[in-house]
Scaffold this active site. Structure first.
Site, PDB file in Angstrom:
ATOM      1  N   GLU A 189      56.473  44.087 122.574  1.00 24.09           N
ATOM      2  CA  GLU A 189      55.608  43.346 121.592  1.00 24.09           C
ATOM      3  C   GLU A 189      55.880  43.219 120.145  1.00 24.09           C
ATOM      4  O   GLU A 189      55.655  42.223 119.355  1.00 24.09           O
ATOM      5  CB  GLU A 189      54.236  43.753 121.963  1.00 24.09           C
ATOM      6  CG  GLU A 189      53.618  43.615 123.425  1.00 24.09           C
ATOM      7  CD  GLU A 189      53.735  41.942 123.617  1.00 24.09           C
ATOM      8  OE1 GLU A 189      53.688  41.098 122.604  1.00 24.09           O
ATOM      9  OE2 GLU A 189      53.658  41.446 124.726  1.00 24.09           O
TER      10      GLU A 189
ATOM     11  N   TYR B 135      46.549  41.196 117.949  1.00 27.48           N
ATOM     12  CA  TYR B 135      47.161  40.597 118.952  1.00 27.48           C
ATOM     13  C   TYR B 135      47.771  41.814 119.735  1.00 27.48           C
ATOM     14  O   TYR B 135      47.745  41.772 121.096  1.00 27.48           O
ATOM     15  CB  TYR B 135      48.266  39.582 118.545  1.00 27.48           C
ATOM     16  CG  TYR B 135      49.214  39.309 119.483  1.00 27.48           C
ATOM     17  CD1 TYR B 135      49.088  38.570 120.450  1.00 27.48           C
ATOM     18  CD2 TYR B 135      50.602  40.145 119.427  1.00 27.48           C
ATOM     19  CE1 TYR B 135      50.133  38.327 121.483  1.00 27.48           C
ATOM     20  CE2 TYR B 135      51.534  39.951 120.532  1.00 27.48           C
ATOM     21  CZ  TYR B 135      51.266  39.013 121.473  1.00 27.48           C
ATOM     22  OH  TYR B 135      51.969  38.976 122.576  1.00 27.48           O
TER      23      TYR B 135
ATOM     24  N   ASP C 200      48.330  34.344 119.981  1.00 21.46           N
ATOM     25  CA  ASP C 200      49.631  34.294 119.449  1.00 21.46           C
ATOM     26  C   ASP C 200      49.613  32.699 119.000  1.00 21.46           C
ATOM     27  O   ASP C 200      48.921  31.936 119.455  1.00 21.46           O
ATOM     28  CB  ASP C 200      50.623  35.077 119.905  1.00 21.46           C
ATOM     29  CG  ASP C 200      51.380  34.383 120.840  1.00 21.46           C
ATOM     30  OD1 ASP C 200      50.463  33.491 121.646  1.00 21.46           O
ATOM     31  OD2 ASP C 200      52.368  34.401 121.748  1.00 21.46           O
TER      32      ASP C 200
END
Ligand code: SF4
Length: 360
Positions: free
Chosen positions: A36, A119, A137
């Protein structure tokens, strides 16, 4: 309220999900976190080889925490946005040594880690821990603004708050991680910025922009202003013994902790030669004789662009000091690969090795 489209989206994901190296039926929080962070502002195809190399070098959060920052930056070299690598290293130290090697499993706990924003916390909590955590996102902004035919500017806080409220309301309790990944994958592969493939989209029956024919106008974004451009001079400084002087940038800020050929931005009414002499004095306390211009490299950062002019320089006075640098080193040209450099400086190295043409 679970999204009315969750079942259709998950059924599509089960059929169409790309086989990505960080996806697993039993996700490891370390690899989910790593992927991520790498995927922030970066395309999947670019991330894949870095992800493999990084995991080979640092297979566990403890291995990452125990590695010197320089090694982490070196493994990150070329991926850009280097504050991500510095924060990754800091967060690894926190997880490995303050948290007994266990990642927090809630959004609140994850938000306390360096480099983890709303996020990323949502992504790790939902994907690695199965928490009903929302995320938004760039891909999700696009999908949501089209699904709801949102005509407000997505860069405004009011519209962003609306998007997060939808994400929060709609994420299902069952398979929240797959749902979040499916939304992002839909945005990446079907609901693309240009020419979305609406006929193939599992959500077309519910999509308001599709019904209204406004897909191309969503999301609404105000035009970005023109980015500033700077002329930058850098010195390939050689000592009397032929060794090269390189400098490490301050740890915080743009390209923090990376090594470079020292130099800086040209001021108004200054030649590139004068700029380089001034910068080397301010940054390292040295004097140089500036020789021929070796190569020119153009490079764009997020908020500005540069033209970097690299000059051959001969060190003529002053012992280097780390005045506006974190560190400095005299090295043999063959040692350049042991240090992490940004993309523009890598181009200069390629030029020195005769691997790239002289762009003058
Ligand atoms: Fe995007 Fe088209 Fe699907 Fe709507 S129907 S979500 S615009 S791909």
């Amino acid at each position: 309220m679970t999204a009315p489209f969750a079942a259709a989206l998950l059924a599509w994901y089960d059929r169409a999900a790309a086989d990505l190296p960080w996806r697993s039926s039993d996700p490891d929080p370390y690899t989910v976190w790593l992927s991520e962070i790498m995927l922030q502002q970066t395309q999947v195809a670019t991330v894949i080889p870095y992800f493999h190399r990084f995991l080979a070098a640092f297979p566990t959060v403890r291995a990452l925490a125990d590695a010197p920052l320089d090694d982490v930056l070196k493994a990150w070299e070329g991926l850009g946005y280097y504050s991500r690598a510095r924060n990754l290293h800091r967060a690894a130290l926190v997880v490995a040594y303050d948290m007994g090697g266990q990642f927090p499993d809630t959004v609140e706990g994850l938000l306390a880690l360096p480099g983890v924003g709303r996020y990323t916390a949502g992504a790790i909590a939902s994907i690695a821990f199965g928490r009903r955590a929302p995320l938004v996102d760039g891909n999700v902004y696009r999908v949501f603004s089209r699904l709801m035919d949102e005509d407000g500017d997505v860069s405004t806080p009011a519209v962003q708050a609306r998007m997060w409220a939808w994400a929060e309301d709609w994420v299902p309790a069952d398979r929240p991680g797959d749902y979040n990944q499916a939304l992002m994958e839909l945005g990446r592969t079907v609901c693309t910025p240009k020419n979305p493939r609406c006929r193939d989209c599992p959500l077309n029956g519910l999509c308001r922009a599709f019904a209204a024919g406004t897909q191309a106008e969503r999301p609404v974004k105000k035009k970005a202003g023109k980015k500033p451009h700077y002329e930058v001079a850098a010195g390939v400084v050689r000592g009397a013994d032929g060794r090269l002087l390189i400098a490490q940038r301050p740890l915080e800020g743009l390209l923090g902790g990376l090594w470079e050929f020292p130099g800086g931005k040209q001021e108004p009414d200054e030649t590139l030669t004068e700029c380089l002499q001034r910068e080397l004095l301010e940054e390292l306390g040295i004097e140089v004789e500036v020789g021929e211009e070796l190569c020119v490299v153009k490079h764009a950062f997020t908020h500005f662009s540069i033209t970097l002019h690299a000059f051959d320089c001969r060190h003529t006075g002053g012992e280097p000091q780390a005045i506006q640098a974190h560190a400095w080193a005299w090295i043999d040209e063959g040692e350049l690969d042991a240090y992490s450099f940004g993309k523009a400086d890598r181009e200069v190295i390629n030029y020195l090795r005769g691997q790239s043409r002289r762009l003058l």
